[in-house]
Design a protein around this motif. Structure first.
Motif, PDB file in Angstrom:
ATOM      1  N   VAL A   1       0.832  -1.209   0.000  1.00 17.69           N
ATOM      2  CA  VAL A   1       0.000   0.000   0.000  1.00 17.69           C
ATOM      3  C   VAL A   1       0.867   1.260   0.000  1.00 17.69           C
ATOM      4  O   VAL A   1       0.400   2.338  -0.357  1.00 17.69           O
ATOM      5  N   ILE A   2       2.130   1.133   0.369  1.00 14.63           N
ATOM      6  CA  ILE A   2       2.987   2.313   0.513  1.00 14.63           C
ATOM      7  C   ILE A   2       3.128   3.092  -0.795  1.00 14.63           C
ATOM      8  O   ILE A   2       3.065   4.331  -0.778  1.00 14.63           O
ATOM      9  N   PRO A   3       3.328   2.435  -1.965  1.00 12.34           N
ATOM     10  CA  PRO A   3       3.355   3.232  -3.208  1.00 12.34           C
ATOM     11  C   PRO A   3       2.076   4.016  -3.456  1.00 12.34           C
ATOM     12  O   PRO A   3       2.118   5.112  -4.018  1.00 12.34           O
ATOM     13  N   LEU A   4       0.934   3.476  -3.021  1.00  8.06           N
ATOM     14  CA  LEU A   4      -0.318   4.218  -3.164  1.00  8.06           C
ATOM     15  C   LEU A   4      -0.359   5.418  -2.221  1.00  8.06           C
ATOM     16  O   LEU A   4      -0.914   6.465  -2.559  1.00  8.06           O
ATOM     17  N   ILE A   5       0.218   5.250  -1.029  1.00  8.31           N
ATOM     18  CA  ILE A   5       0.285   6.373  -0.093  1.00  8.31           C
ATOM     19  C   ILE A   5       1.125   7.498  -0.682  1.00  8.31           C
ATOM     20  O   ILE A   5       0.818   8.681  -0.509  1.00  8.31           O
ATOM     21  N   ALA A   6       2.200   7.131  -1.390  1.00  6.92           N
ATOM     22  CA  ALA A   6       3.052   8.149  -2.006  1.00  6.92           C
ATOM     23  C   ALA A   6       2.293   8.957  -3.045  1.00  6.92           C
ATOM     24  O   ALA A   6       2.655  10.100  -3.334  1.00  6.92           O
ATOM     25  N   ILE A   7       1.226   8.379  -3.614  1.00  9.28           N
ATOM     26  CA  ILE A   7       0.438   9.080  -4.633  1.00  9.28           C
ATOM     27  C   ILE A   7      -0.692   9.886  -4.012  1.00  9.28           C
ATOM     28  O   ILE A   7      -0.912  11.047  -4.352  1.00  9.28           O
TER      29      ILE A   7
ATOM     30  N   ALA B   1      11.489   9.787  -7.903  1.00 14.01           N
ATOM     31  CA  ALA B   1      10.363  10.122  -8.774  1.00 14.01           C
ATOM     32  C   ALA B   1       9.131  10.493  -7.966  1.00 14.01           C
ATOM     33  O   ALA B   1       8.354  11.380  -8.365  1.00 14.01           O
ATOM     34  N   GLN B   2       8.949   9.842  -6.826  1.00 13.78           N
ATOM     35  CA  GLN B   2       7.828  10.195  -5.956  1.00 13.78           C
ATOM     36  C   GLN B   2       8.002  11.601  -5.399  1.00 13.78           C
ATOM     37  O   GLN B   2       7.041  12.362  -5.309  1.00 13.78           O
ATOM     38  N   ARG B   3       9.225  11.950  -5.045  1.00 16.67           N
ATOM     39  CA  ARG B   3       9.483  13.298  -4.518  1.00 16.67           C
ATOM     40  C   ARG B   3       9.212  14.357  -5.576  1.00 16.67           C
ATOM     41  O   ARG B   3       8.631  15.416  -5.282  1.00 16.67           O
ATOM     42  N   GLU B   4       9.630  14.096  -6.796  1.00 20.94           N
ATOM     43  CA  GLU B   4       9.372  15.061  -7.872  1.00 20.94           C
ATOM     44  C   GLU B   4       7.874  15.240  -8.101  1.00 20.94           C
ATOM     45  O   GLU B   4       7.403  16.363  -8.324  1.00 20.94           O
ATOM     46  N   ARG B   5       7.131  14.136  -8.071  1.00 20.23           N
ATOM     47  CA  ARG B   5       5.683  14.235  -8.271  1.00 20.23           C
ATOM     48  C   ARG B   5       5.022  14.977  -7.115  1.00 20.23           C
ATOM     49  O   ARG B   5       4.089  15.762  -7.329  1.00 20.23           O
ATOM     50  N   ILE B   6       5.476  14.745  -5.901  1.00 18.01           N
ATOM     51  CA  ILE B   6       4.913  15.438  -4.740  1.00 18.01           C
ATOM     52  C   ILE B   6       5.154  16.934  -4.856  1.00 18.01           C
ATOM     53  O   ILE B   6       4.252  17.756  -4.610  1.00 18.01           O
ATOM     54  N   GLU B   7       6.369  17.315  -5.236  1.00 19.52           N
ATOM     55  CA  GLU B   7       6.683  18.731  -5.372  1.00 19.52           C
ATOM     56  C   GLU B   7       5.897  19.370  -6.520  1.00 19.52           C
ATOM     57  O   GLU B   7       5.452  20.523  -6.408  1.00 19.52           O
ATOM     58  N   ALA B   8       5.723  18.621  -7.609  1.00 21.89           N
ATOM     59  CA  ALA B   8       4.955  19.154  -8.740  1.00 21.89           C
ATOM     60  C   ALA B   8       3.493  19.356  -8.361  1.00 21.89           C
ATOM     61  O   ALA B   8       2.881  20.378  -8.714  1.00 21.89           O
ATOM     62  N   LYS B   9       2.921  18.401  -7.639  1.00 25.39           N
ATOM     63  CA  LYS B   9       1.526  18.539  -7.206  1.00 25.39           C
ATOM     64  C   LYS B   9       1.370  19.688  -6.219  1.00 25.39           C
ATOM     65  O   LYS B   9       0.352  20.389  -6.236  1.00 25.39           O
ATOM     66  N   ARG B  10       2.371  19.893  -5.372  1.00 20.44           N
ATOM     67  CA  ARG B  10       2.294  21.007  -4.427  1.00 20.44           C
ATOM     68  C   ARG B  10       2.326  22.341  -5.168  1.00 20.44           C
ATOM     69  O   ARG B  10       1.576  23.265  -4.832  1.00 20.44           O
TER      70      ARG B  10
END
Length: 361
Positions: A191-197, A211-220
């Motif tokens: 479930v952790i990859p889903l939490i990252a999304i 890649a998760q960090r980049e997506r988090i920053e882009a969404k922010r």
């Protein structure tokens, strides 16, 4: 006399034959008079009532045929859906991209080239588990480093640097997240990859793939841009609430939807009630105030990634800007707060909140 009787008998016999020819219906329809056809038709239904139940058979036969046809179509449609492969969902694609990107950067070991699906899936699960284990281990090992830093400052050694300050603040945040993260990792690791999304705020900083960090920053950043357009009227109302001009006290956040608008502007979570949102805003402003002091103290040239992170924490847009433009915006911010109080008080927080709102109003 006899001849007369014979003639009468012959006439009677011929008249009887004629009478029988009119009263006895002929089997040939063409010889029937037209006046007798309706009578024959009206009598036939009365005689042929017994075959009447046979009439529904033609109407019944198409019904059964239609039902049979429809019943054969349903399984065909189902079988077609099963045989046609469904395209992978966006979530699955993002998870695969995150894992592949980590393998390219050497964070995760890629599976063998000849591995089948089962071996590949098991290999990736093991690699992710190792990554999360090392991330949790790093959180606990950093405690010794932070203890040394605090001991040095108490002993009157070199002052605290900005990188050390941010490390301490990150450690505090990670400590609050590590326990629920461990519970999830031990029970439902997949479930952790889903939490990252969907809930990246639940992950410790050491357990996020690049890649998760980049997506988090882009969404922010997208969230801040969206809020800037949606809540423009709220930011304008907050500008009018400055007391004195250039200072926006936290009490002005009593305006309807103002806490949500400011949280979105600063990249904070908007979940919960206004009390929790205002609490997050206060903590962010206190963090920014201390970070500003250390930026002025260290006078260190920041990298492009550090510049983007610092500006987005202050609610300043960074999309499509070169490094010199990013540095110019940060310099404008630091020049604007130089004359404000160096202490973390209400005036310092009000000054920084007014600056962040002024860029969006």
């Amino acid at each position: 006399m006899l001849r007369t009787l014979g003639r009468d008998a012959t006439r009677r016999h011929s008249s009887l034959i004629l009478l029988r020819s009119y009263t006895t219906p002929s089997t040939t329809p063409s010889k029937l008079p037209s006046s007798h056809i309706p009578l024959a038709n009206t009598k036939k239904p009365k005689v042929n009532l017994h075959p009447a139940p046979i009439k529904p058979k033609p109407s019944h036969t198409p019904t059964t045929t239609t039902t049979t046809t429809s019943s054969t179509k349903i399984p065909r449609s189902f079988s077609t859906e099963k045989t046609v492969p469904q395209p992978p969902s966006k979530v699955a694609e993002e998870i695969k991209h995150d894992v592949h990107d980590a393998e390219v950067h050497g964070i995760l070991t890629p599976p063998p080239a000849d591995a089948n699906w089962a071996k590949r899936t098991l290999h990736q699960a093991i690699q992710l588990f190792k990554f999360y284990y090392r991330g949790v281990k790093l959180i606990f090992s950093r405690r010794k480093q932070i203890t040394i830093i605090n001991a040095r400052i108490k002993a009157g050694g070199t002052p605290l640097t900005r990188s050390e300050f941010r490390l301490i603040e990150t450690q505090k945040d990670d400590i609050n997240k590590v326990v629920p993260f461990l519970i999830i990792a031990l029970i439902l690791e997949e479930v952790i990859p889903l939490i990252a999304i969907y809930a990246p705020f639940m992950l410790p900083s050491t357990c996020i793939l690049p890649a998760q960090r980049e997506r988090i920053e882009a969404k922010r950043a997208d969230k801040a841009q969206l809020f800037a357009s949606q809540y423009h009227s709220i930011y304008t109302a907050l500008r009018r609430a400055e007391q004195p001009p250039g200072f926006l006290p936290l009490s002005a956040l009593s305006i309807a939807s103002a806490p949500t608008a400011v949280c979105g502007l600063l990249g904070l979570s908007t979940i919960g009630i206004d009390f929790l949102r205002i609490r997050r805003i206060r903590h962010r402003l206190e963090f920014i105030t201390r970070d500003d002091q250390l930026l002025l103290q260290d006078n260190k040239q920041l990298s492009q990634r550090e510049l983007i992170e610092a500006l987005e924490e202050r609610g300043i847009a960074t999309a499509n800007l070169a490094q010199k433009d990013l540095h110019a915006r940060l310099s404008w911010w630091l020049d604007a707060i130089k004359d404000s109080s160096s202490e973390i008080d209400d005036n310092a927080l009000a000054r920084r909140l007014a600056l962040a709102i002024s860029l969006r109003a």
